[in-house]
Motif scaffolding. Sequence first.
Motif, PDB file in Angstrom:
ATOM      1  N   GLU A  41      50.284 -24.563  98.400  1.00 48.64           N
ATOM      2  CA  GLU A  41      51.649 -24.081  98.633  1.00 48.64           C
ATOM      3  C   GLU A  41      52.494 -25.161  99.310  1.00 48.64           C
ATOM      4  OE1 GLU A  41      53.923 -21.051 101.653  1.00 48.64           O
ATOM      5  OE2 GLU A  41      51.851 -20.589 101.122  1.00 48.64           O
ATOM      6  N   LEU A  42      51.973 -25.753 100.375  1.00 49.09           N
ATOM      7  CA  LEU A  42      52.718 -26.788 101.089  1.00 49.09           C
ATOM      8  C   LEU A  42      52.927 -28.027 100.229  1.00 49.09           C
ATOM      9  CD1 LEU A  42      51.039 -26.484 104.601  1.00 49.09           C
ATOM     10  CD2 LEU A  42      53.347 -25.736 103.968  1.00 49.09           C
TER      11      LEU A  42
ATOM     12  N   ALA B  87      56.857 -35.331  98.186  1.00 50.61           N
ATOM     13  CA  ALA B  87      55.800 -36.073  98.880  1.00 50.61           C
ATOM     14  C   ALA B  87      55.441 -35.311 100.153  1.00 50.61           C
ATOM     15  CB  ALA B  87      56.261 -37.484  99.221  1.00 50.61           C
ATOM     16  N   VAL B  88      54.142 -35.142 100.365  1.00 49.52           N
ATOM     17  CA  VAL B  88      53.644 -34.404 101.523  1.00 49.52           C
ATOM     18  C   VAL B  88      52.480 -35.185 102.125  1.00 49.52           C
ATOM     19  CG1 VAL B  88      52.602 -32.240 102.307  1.00 49.52           C
ATOM     20  CG2 VAL B  88      54.291 -32.192 100.470  1.00 49.52           C
ATOM     21  N   ILE B  89      52.481 -35.283 103.455  1.00 44.38           N
ATOM     22  CA  ILE B  89      51.379 -35.941 104.144  1.00 44.38           C
ATOM     23  C   ILE B  89      50.820 -34.966 105.175  1.00 44.38           C
ATOM     24  CG2 ILE B  89      50.625 -37.915 105.513  1.00 44.38           C
ATOM     25  CD1 ILE B  89      53.012 -39.478 104.434  1.00 44.38           C
TER      26      ILE B  89
ATOM     27  N   GLY C 220      53.250 -32.599  93.924  1.00 48.15           N
ATOM     28  CA  GLY C 220      52.419 -31.400  93.898  1.00 48.15           C
ATOM     29  C   GLY C 220      50.952 -31.647  93.603  1.00 48.15           C
ATOM     30  N   HIS C 221      50.564 -32.909  93.438  1.00 45.63           N
ATOM     31  CA  HIS C 221      49.172 -33.256  93.141  1.00 45.63           C
ATOM     32  C   HIS C 221      48.581 -34.042  94.299  1.00 45.63           C
ATOM     33  CE1 HIS C 221      49.769 -31.909  89.053  1.00 45.63           C
ATOM     34  NE2 HIS C 221      50.859 -32.656  89.005  1.00 45.63           N
ATOM     35  N   LEU C 222      47.399 -33.647  94.727  1.00 43.93           N
ATOM     36  CA  LEU C 222      46.729 -34.342  95.814  1.00 43.93           C
ATOM     37  C   LEU C 222      46.274 -35.719  95.327  1.00 43.93           C
ATOM     38  CD1 LEU C 222      45.832 -33.964  98.758  1.00 43.93           C
ATOM     39  CD2 LEU C 222      43.625 -33.219  97.870  1.00 43.93           C
TER      40      LEU C 222
END
Length: 102
Positions: free
Chosen positions: A6-7, A13-15, A72-74
């Motif tokens: 979800e996050l 971009a998410v860290i 959205g992809h790790l």
Amino acid sequence: MDKIRELASKRAAVIFTNSSCCMCHSMKALFYELGASPAIHELDQDSRGNEMAVALRSLGCNPCVPAISIGGHLVGSTKDVISLHVDGSLKQMLINAKAIWL
């Protein structure tokens, strides 16, 4: 694991980090240097941080932080991101995810 997905899907971009981790700081600095403004999720500041750390490990991030998601992809952790940066594909991934514009 649902919380991680979800996050990760909410921003280009998410860290996932820990506030005292030097490699986490380095990854944030790299993204800022490239012109991205990633969402930062400090696991040690979140009530579900331990649960998210376990989920990140089960997704293949070892150590669990920093863990980076683009589009959205790790992508993975520090080693994975540095490899992408060295071969020139990190910037293109950020452009494709609309995390940066040229």
